[in-house]
Design a protein around this motif. Structure first.
Motif, PDB file in Angstrom:
ATOM      1  N   ALA A   3      37.287 -16.089  13.034  1.00  0.00           N
ATOM      2  CA  ALA A   3      38.332 -15.086  13.217  1.00  0.00           C
ATOM      3  C   ALA A   3      39.659 -15.602  12.682  1.00  0.00           C
ATOM      4  CB  ALA A   3      38.445 -14.720  14.690  1.00  0.00           C
ATOM      5  N   GLU A   4      39.909 -16.915  12.831  1.00  0.00           N
ATOM      6  CA  GLU A   4      41.153 -17.499  12.337  1.00  0.00           C
ATOM      7  C   GLU A   4      41.258 -17.346  10.828  1.00  0.00           C
ATOM      8  OE1 GLU A   4      43.585 -21.749  12.401  1.00  0.00           O
ATOM      9  OE2 GLU A   4      41.631 -21.554  13.383  1.00  0.00           O
ATOM     10  N   SER A   5      40.169 -17.559  10.111  1.00  0.00           N
ATOM     11  CA  SER A   5      40.170 -17.398   8.656  1.00  0.00           C
ATOM     12  C   SER A   5      40.454 -15.951   8.276  1.00  0.00           C
ATOM     13  CB  SER A   5      38.827 -17.833   8.073  1.00  0.00           C
ATOM     14  OG  SER A   5      38.602 -19.207   8.293  1.00  0.00           O
ATOM     15  N   ASP A   6      39.870 -15.022   8.997  1.00  0.00           N
ATOM     16  CA  ASP A   6      40.091 -13.615   8.710  1.00  0.00           C
ATOM     17  C   ASP A   6      41.543 -13.212   8.926  1.00  0.00           C
ATOM     18  OD1 ASP A   6      37.506 -13.273   8.026  1.00  0.00           O
ATOM     19  OD2 ASP A   6      36.893 -12.231   9.860  1.00  0.00           O
ATOM     20  N   GLN A   7      42.253 -13.925   9.811  1.00  0.00           N
ATOM     21  CA  GLN A   7      43.630 -13.595  10.118  1.00  0.00           C
ATOM     22  C   GLN A   7      44.624 -14.262   9.175  1.00  0.00           C
ATOM     23  OE1 GLN A   7      43.987 -14.728  14.224  1.00  0.00           O
ATOM     24  NE2 GLN A   7      42.697 -13.052  14.967  1.00  0.00           N
ATOM     25  N   SER A   8      44.137 -15.084   8.267  1.00  0.00           N
ATOM     26  CA  SER A   8      45.027 -15.768   7.337  1.00  0.00           C
ATOM     27  C   SER A   8      45.835 -14.771   6.525  1.00  0.00           C
ATOM     28  CB  SER A   8      44.202 -16.649   6.395  1.00  0.00           C
ATOM     29  OG  SER A   8      45.010 -17.142   5.347  1.00  0.00           O
ATOM     30  N   PRO A   9      47.152 -15.002   6.352  1.00  0.00           N
ATOM     31  CA  PRO A   9      47.984 -14.073   5.579  1.00  0.00           C
ATOM     32  C   PRO A   9      47.470 -13.825   4.168  1.00  0.00           C
ATOM     33  CG  PRO A   9      49.364 -15.622   6.795  1.00  0.00           C
ATOM     34  CD  PRO A   9      47.947 -16.105   6.938  1.00  0.00           C
ATOM     35  N   SER A  10      46.839 -14.822   3.584  1.00  0.00           N
ATOM     36  CA  SER A  10      46.342 -14.655   2.216  1.00  0.00           C
ATOM     37  C   SER A  10      45.208 -13.634   2.147  1.00  0.00           C
ATOM     38  CB  SER A  10      45.859 -15.998   1.662  1.00  0.00           C
ATOM     39  OG  SER A  10      44.733 -16.473   2.389  1.00  0.00           O
ATOM     40  N   ARG A  11      44.555 -13.389   3.287  1.00  0.00           N
ATOM     41  CA  ARG A  11      43.448 -12.427   3.294  1.00  0.00           C
ATOM     42  C   ARG A  11      43.914 -11.035   2.886  1.00  0.00           C
ATOM     43  NH1 ARG A  11      38.918 -14.854   2.410  1.00  0.00           N
ATOM     44  NH2 ARG A  11      37.881 -15.820   4.205  1.00  0.00           N
ATOM     45  N   ARG A  12      45.125 -10.669   3.259  1.00  0.00           N
ATOM     46  CA  ARG A  12      45.618  -9.329   2.955  1.00  0.00           C
ATOM     47  C   ARG A  12      45.639  -9.091   1.443  1.00  0.00           C
ATOM     48  NH1 ARG A  12      49.829  -5.819   2.017  1.00  0.00           N
ATOM     49  NH2 ARG A  12      49.927  -4.058   3.481  1.00  0.00           N
ATOM     50  N   ALA A  13      46.228 -10.032   0.713  1.00  0.00           N
ATOM     51  CA  ALA A  13      46.292  -9.900  -0.741  1.00  0.00           C
ATOM     52  C   ALA A  13      44.892  -9.941  -1.354  1.00  0.00           C
ATOM     53  CB  ALA A  13      47.162 -11.007  -1.334  1.00  0.00           C
ATOM     54  N   GLN A  14      44.020 -10.779  -0.782  1.00  0.00           N
ATOM     55  CA  GLN A  14      42.657 -10.868  -1.298  1.00  0.00           C
ATOM     56  C   GLN A  14      41.896  -9.556  -1.106  1.00  0.00           C
ATOM     57  OE1 GLN A  14      40.982 -14.196   0.803  1.00  0.00           O
ATOM     58  NE2 GLN A  14      42.220 -15.713  -0.286  1.00  0.00           N
ATOM     59  N   LEU A  15      42.108  -8.916   0.023  1.00  0.00           N
ATOM     60  CA  LEU A  15      41.423  -7.652   0.284  1.00  0.00           C
ATOM     61  C   LEU A  15      41.908  -6.553  -0.663  1.00  0.00           C
ATOM     62  CD1 LEU A  15      41.463  -7.801   4.178  1.00  0.00           C
ATOM     63  CD2 LEU A  15      39.395  -7.718   2.761  1.00  0.00           C
ATOM     64  N   ILE A  16      43.192  -6.544  -0.943  1.00  0.00           N
ATOM     65  CA  ILE A  16      43.725  -5.551  -1.887  1.00  0.00           C
ATOM     66  C   ILE A  16      43.148  -5.784  -3.273  1.00  0.00           C
ATOM     67  CG2 ILE A  16      45.813  -4.773  -3.077  1.00  0.00           C
ATOM     68  CD1 ILE A  16      47.347  -5.321  -0.464  1.00  0.00           C
ATOM     69  N   GLU A  17      43.141  -7.032  -3.703  1.00  0.00           N
ATOM     70  CA  GLU A  17      42.631  -7.334  -5.042  1.00  0.00           C
ATOM     71  C   GLU A  17      41.137  -7.050  -5.130  1.00  0.00           C
ATOM     72  OE1 GLU A  17      42.881  -8.022  -8.913  1.00  0.00           O
ATOM     73  OE2 GLU A  17      44.605  -8.097  -7.550  1.00  0.00           O
ATOM     74  N   ALA A  18      40.401  -7.378  -4.095  1.00  0.00           N
ATOM     75  CA  ALA A  18      38.964  -7.092  -4.092  1.00  0.00           C
ATOM     76  C   ALA A  18      38.717  -5.595  -4.159  1.00  0.00           C
ATOM     77  CB  ALA A  18      38.319  -7.678  -2.838  1.00  0.00           C
ATOM     78  N   SER A  19      39.518  -4.826  -3.461  1.00  0.00           N
ATOM     79  CA  SER A  19      39.377  -3.372  -3.487  1.00  0.00           C
ATOM     80  C   SER A  19      39.643  -2.821  -4.877  1.00  0.00           C
ATOM     81  CB  SER A  19      40.334  -2.733  -2.477  1.00  0.00           C
ATOM     82  OG  SER A  19      40.029  -3.127  -1.165  1.00  0.00           O
ATOM     83  N   ILE A  20      40.665  -3.344  -5.538  1.00  0.00           N
ATOM     84  CA  ILE A  20      40.977  -2.903  -6.904  1.00  0.00           C
ATOM     85  C   ILE A  20      39.819  -3.213  -7.838  1.00  0.00           C
ATOM     86  CG2 ILE A  20      42.465  -3.358  -8.899  1.00  0.00           C
ATOM     87  CD1 ILE A  20      44.797  -3.696  -6.938  1.00  0.00           C
ATOM     88  N   GLN A  21      39.262  -4.407  -7.719  1.00  0.00           N
ATOM     89  CA  GLN A  21      38.142  -4.798  -8.577  1.00  0.00           C
ATOM     90  C   GLN A  21      36.922  -3.915  -8.322  1.00  0.00           C
ATOM     91  OE1 GLN A  21      37.421  -9.000  -8.170  1.00  0.00           O
ATOM     92  NE2 GLN A  21      39.529  -9.553  -8.672  1.00  0.00           N
ATOM     93  N   LEU A  22      36.596  -3.698  -7.071  1.00  0.00           N
ATOM     94  CA  LEU A  22      35.438  -2.865  -6.735  1.00  0.00           C
ATOM     95  C   LEU A  22      35.649  -1.427  -7.196  1.00  0.00           C
ATOM     96  CD1 LEU A  22      34.695  -4.210  -3.151  1.00  0.00           C
ATOM     97  CD2 LEU A  22      33.130  -4.318  -5.104  1.00  0.00           C
ATOM     98  N   LEU A  23      36.855  -0.951  -7.063  1.00  0.00           N
ATOM     99  CA  LEU A  23      37.165   0.411  -7.479  1.00  0.00           C
ATOM    100  C   LEU A  23      36.869   0.599  -8.958  1.00  0.00           C
ATOM    101  CD1 LEU A  23      38.462   3.158  -6.685  1.00  0.00           C
ATOM    102  CD2 LEU A  23      40.667   2.157  -7.324  1.00  0.00           C
ATOM    103  N   GLU A  24      37.295  -0.342  -9.789  1.00  0.00           N
ATOM    104  CA  GLU A  24      37.094  -0.222 -11.229  1.00  0.00           C
ATOM    105  C   GLU A  24      35.672  -0.574 -11.662  1.00  0.00           C
ATOM    106  OE1 GLU A  24      38.966   1.274 -13.130  1.00  0.00           O
ATOM    107  OE2 GLU A  24      40.890   1.299 -12.089  1.00  0.00           O
ATOM    108  N   GLU A  25      35.057  -1.543 -10.975  1.00  0.00           N
ATOM    109  CA  GLU A  25      33.731  -1.996 -11.395  1.00  0.00           C
ATOM    110  C   GLU A  25      32.610  -1.077 -10.923  1.00  0.00           C
ATOM    111  OE1 GLU A  25      33.462  -5.882  -9.756  1.00  0.00           O
ATOM    112  OE2 GLU A  25      34.971  -6.749 -11.108  1.00  0.00           O
ATOM    113  N   VAL A  26      32.733  -0.551  -9.715  1.00  0.00           N
ATOM    114  CA  VAL A  26      31.642   0.206  -9.096  1.00  0.00           C
ATOM    115  C   VAL A  26      32.021   1.657  -8.843  1.00  0.00           C
ATOM    116  CG1 VAL A  26      29.977   0.248  -7.203  1.00  0.00           C
ATOM    117  CG2 VAL A  26      30.894  -1.947  -7.996  1.00  0.00           C
ATOM    118  N   GLY A  27      33.291   1.897  -8.551  1.00  0.00           N
ATOM    119  CA  GLY A  27      33.737   3.243  -8.243  1.00  0.00           C
ATOM    120  C   GLY A  27      34.188   3.361  -6.810  1.00  0.00           C
ATOM    121  N   PRO A  28      34.767   4.498  -6.449  1.00  0.00           N
ATOM    122  CA  PRO A  28      35.327   4.667  -5.106  1.00  0.00           C
ATOM    123  C   PRO A  28      34.308   4.571  -3.985  1.00  0.00           C
ATOM    124  CG  PRO A  28      35.256   6.756  -6.303  1.00  0.00           C
ATOM    125  CD  PRO A  28      34.955   5.688  -7.294  1.00  0.00           C
TER     126      PRO A  28
END
Length: 228
Positions: A3-28
């Motif tokens: 849970a501590e790793s999931d709460q890391s501030p860097s996770r927020r930026a990683q989740l946004i970037e992962a969402s952008i990649q998935l959006l373009e690679e696979v679709g909504p």
């Protein structure tokens, strides 16, 4: 994954970037909490920890997409504001066509959709915190400069911007959907001539427009093909 790793501030930026990649690679359809979290090696709880839910994550993705879009369409001012408009328009089209799913999400055209209404509109200028402020202000800025230079008649700036924006946005969406023929035809045969005709109708001289278009092409040649 703790849970501590999931709460890391860097996770927020990683989740946004992962969402952008998935959006373009696979679709909504790939934009689900579990899919996004799995892409960065986190638990689903990370999405809820940093965003509260998928709607909020999608809003953050749209905000990041608008930020990158704003940076892409911001061009340096020269003594030819119409050439600047052509260069910015080229950047607009290039960004949209290189990132079609992202572009559709920005304008609420994919599902899942964000629940937030447009941050700005032609009768509601952006605040400093508006996610689309940079791109909106750049559009208004270049239009205002064209009017100040006497290239087009002094209609309300927002109205002129709306006409030009509607033209570019409509052509981009039709090109994405494949309705405008072979690759490149949308810009060389449709958007470019239509933009020229619109500006002539608003008072510019075609010979001056051709000169501005040539200047824009020279500036674009070192960076990308001239889509206008």
């Amino acid at each position: 994954m703790t849970a501590e790793s999931d709460q890391s501030p860097s996770r927020r930026a990683q989740l946004i970037e992962a969402s952008i990649q998935l959006l373009e690679e696979v679709g909504p359809e790939a934009l689900r909490a579990r899919t996004v979290a799995t892409k960065i090696g986190a638990s689903t709880m990370a999405v809820y920890t940093h965003f509260g839910g998928m709607n909020e994550l999608l809003e953050a993705v749209a905000a990041e997409a608008f930020a990158r879009f704003g940076a892409a369409v911001t061009v340096p001012d020269t003594d030819d504001p119409v050439a600047d408009f052509f260069v910015a328009g080229n950047a607009y089209c290039a960004y949209a066509l290189a990132n079609p799913q992202r572009y559709r999400l920005m304008f609420g055209l994919v599902s899942p959709q964000t629940t937030r209404p447009a941050a700005t509109s032609l009768d509601r200028p952006p605040t400093e915190s508006s996610t689309d402020a940079t791109s909106f202000n750049q559009m208004m800025h270049v239009v205002e400069r064209m009017v100040e230079a006497g290239r087009i008649r002094p209609d309300p700036i927002a109205d002129i911007a709306g006409r030009l924006w509607s033209l570019v946005h409509g052509v981009v969406l039709l090109e994405m959907a494949g309705y405008l023929g072979r690759e490149g035809r949308a810009f060389t045969n449709i958007l470019g001539p239509a933009t020229m005709d619109l500006l002539v109708g608003m008072g510019d001289e075609r010979t001056l427009l051709e000169q501005s278009r040539a200047r824009a092409a020279e500036r674009l040649a070192a960076h990308a093909p001239d889509t206008w």
